[in-house]
Design a protein around this motif. Sequence first.
Motif, PDB file in Angstrom:
ATOM      1  N   ASP A 147       0.754  -0.908   0.328  1.00  0.00           N
ATOM      2  CA  ASP A 147      -0.368  -0.183   0.106  1.00  0.00           C
ATOM      3  C   ASP A 147       1.332   1.306   0.141  1.00  0.00           C
ATOM      4  O   ASP A 147       0.600   2.628   0.069  1.00  0.00           O
ATOM      5  N   GLU A 148       2.118   0.944  -0.130  1.00  0.00           N
ATOM      6  CA  GLU A 148       3.188   2.005  -0.296  1.00  0.00           C
ATOM      7  C   GLU A 148       3.307   2.556  -2.142  1.00  0.00           C
ATOM      8  O   GLU A 148       3.691   1.858  -2.860  1.00  0.00           O
ATOM      9  N   PRO A 149       3.345   4.138  -2.274  1.00  0.00           N
ATOM     10  CA  PRO A 149       3.648   4.231  -2.713  1.00  0.00           C
ATOM     11  C   PRO A 149       5.227   3.906  -3.870  1.00  0.00           C
ATOM     12  O   PRO A 149       5.930   2.946  -2.725  1.00  0.00           O
ATOM     13  N   VAL A 150       5.876   3.062  -5.162  1.00  0.00           N
ATOM     14  CA  VAL A 150       6.749   2.831  -6.134  1.00  0.00           C
ATOM     15  C   VAL A 150       7.816   3.363  -6.458  1.00  0.00           C
ATOM     16  O   VAL A 150       7.032   4.606  -7.134  1.00  0.00           O
ATOM     17  N   LEU A 151       8.770   3.638  -6.159  1.00  0.00           N
ATOM     18  CA  LEU A 151      10.089   3.927  -6.443  1.00  0.00           C
ATOM     19  C   LEU A 151      11.029   3.311  -7.116  1.00  0.00           C
ATOM     20  O   LEU A 151      11.607   2.811  -6.408  1.00  0.00           O
ATOM     21  N   VAL A 152      11.160   3.785  -8.241  1.00  0.00           N
ATOM     22  CA  VAL A 152      12.206   2.958  -9.248  1.00  0.00           C
ATOM     23  C   VAL A 152      13.383   4.326  -9.051  1.00  0.00           C
ATOM     24  O   VAL A 152      12.856   5.605  -9.965  1.00  0.00           O
ATOM     25  N   ALA A 153      14.226   4.234  -8.560  1.00  0.00           N
ATOM     26  CA  ALA A 153      15.179   4.722  -9.512  1.00  0.00           C
ATOM     27  C   ALA A 153      16.517   4.666 -10.127  1.00  0.00           C
ATOM     28  O   ALA A 153      15.919   3.767 -10.542  1.00  0.00           O
ATOM     29  N   SER A 154      16.847   6.139 -10.972  1.00  0.00           N
ATOM     30  CA  SER A 154      17.752   5.923 -11.788  1.00  0.00           C
ATOM     31  C   SER A 154      17.028   5.462 -13.442  1.00  0.00           C
ATOM     32  O   SER A 154      17.763   4.581 -13.455  1.00  0.00           O
TER      33      SER A 154
END
Length: 648
Positions: free
Chosen positions: A500-507
Amino acid sequence: MRSAVVIPGVLVLVLLVLLGAWWLGRPTGTGAVDPSALDGSALVAAEIDPTTPDLQRGEEAELIDLAFEPDRAPRAALAPEEPAQPVAAGGATDAIAVGLLRPEGRALDAATGELLAHYPLELRDARGVIARVRTDAVGAFVAEKPLAPGPLEVRAPEGGSGFDLLAELARDDSGAPVAIELRAPAGPTYAVVVRPDAAPALEGHAPTLVLGQDRPRVRGFVLPGEPARVRFAPLPEGLSLDAPARLHLSSRDGVWRGSQAVRLGRGVQPGTVVVGLVAAAALEVRVISPEGAPLSDAVVTWTPDTARRPRSETTRGDGRVSYDYIEPEAGTLRVRLVRWLDAEIPLVLGSGERRIESVTLTRAPAAGAIRGTVVSDSGTYERDVRLRLVPLEGGGDLRPLRGEVRWSTRSGARVGAFAFDDLPAARFRLEISEDDFFAWEPRRLELEPPRGDLVFVVRDTVAVADVVFEPRREDGLDLGGPFEVRLLVGGETRLLRSRDEPVLVASLPLDTALRWRIDAPGRAAAFGVWTDLSPLPSVGGRERRGAAPVLARGWAQAFRVVRADNNRPIAGATARLDGRDAGVTNAAGRIVLRADTRPGRVTFHHENWLALNAASLVPPGNTPEIESTIQLQSPQGGLRRRPPPRPR
């Protein structure tokens, strides 16, 4: 005469001093006794009297019974060595104020009102403390663990996976817990007899209820008693009780199984179901080294001497595999593992037999190692990099070896190192698996041991941005549930999951093409590209972009229509939902279709071409695929195909 007067005066003075000392030291409702000032005998004499008026005023000061007895008999004083019941941090004051209670009550079938015998329940109080209980033969229960009075959340494992029932734990006028009545979900219950007598008793079986090809199987639970019974989990919503069903039994030893048609219903069903079982065979294999250590990732193949299809399994960490419900016949057991010599054993499996075999492998002669390094253009790259060494010889049934990169600093730059030691003489393919979207040179290559000069380079000196995916509901609030993000970046596909948390995709490299898809249960998927991402404030000097699409209730699916002969896109192909035109594909052969509910059938039409596969109407599942690809064949292609099967 003077001495006669003095002596009584002294006695009176001593008496007054003693009375004063007693008055100052008497126990009071608000005073405290220092345990260090009392010896053992004083502690016994200072026990609290339960009849003291201050302790009978209920709300002001109440005794906490830490081991409530069912007969509610007065409890003896705690022995010095008995530990106190722990209280959750922050709730000690409340627990002391209201006391703890052992929940008791009964469970009833939510649909029929029948008492649920031998039914498991989990009770959770406001502190998060959980008490697990199981009802007895008449549906009653008493928890061993005391809980805090107030609201209780209840989980019925046979009916669901969450705490979806509510109850209230309270006291009656006597201070005893008020009986709780729980209406829990349950499916039909059958009295079951197994035949023949040589088969294991019902308790040795795993029962399931099969409701048809398009319905999930319902798990069953064996209830002790005479006769033994099977209770099933709640039936799917909307299922007609006239639907056909079969009760399947499979013995836990993997040998016996059978089924019988049954009538559906709610609660305990009349009559007895007799299930005839048939004996098969079972084979359990343990693969070990000469020292007796279990060997994982070994491929174990059972090949019958008849024309039956071979079966292969891979050993777990304990070195074991099992083949259940196989035909009793002769065959060959073959075991293969990289770095070890193959082993073959002829076997004959008997009817009703569970055969246990231990296979000891011998080390293969070593030809050398494969070793190398990982470097980056920036000298700062240090991510989780994994490698797969895939054997290219031997029929493809050998499991690949897995390795990882270990990072260190050399001349001010981060450098990774990897090694596969003691490899036999064979040809392998080395593949890189990482969590970035940079270009690698090379990404994979074929080679033979020994090799120690390999170098993989990460091209990471490119413009990048961190991307955040945060889907929302129709009211604009956070989705508040699980969802999946699928990415297609420069030809690489990834599947990312979130509870249920945002998805962070780095770089993510800005110079590569990007397509993304977000799915959530019960909601229509959202699709986008780079231009659908909004600029966000940078974090730590890194550029950041984000997407917060609304996932509305409904259905959506992306499709790509291509030629079957060369995989080129077909523009202008017409999509139809349940026979109604719903749009045409664009120049890239793509289209996104949406509907309030999932259609029964999606078809694509282009002139008089034929579709070679059916359109998938469900989310991609465990694959990173963003769209469903449809192949159309020109009539001049020379292929005659049957109409595609109905979609899943």
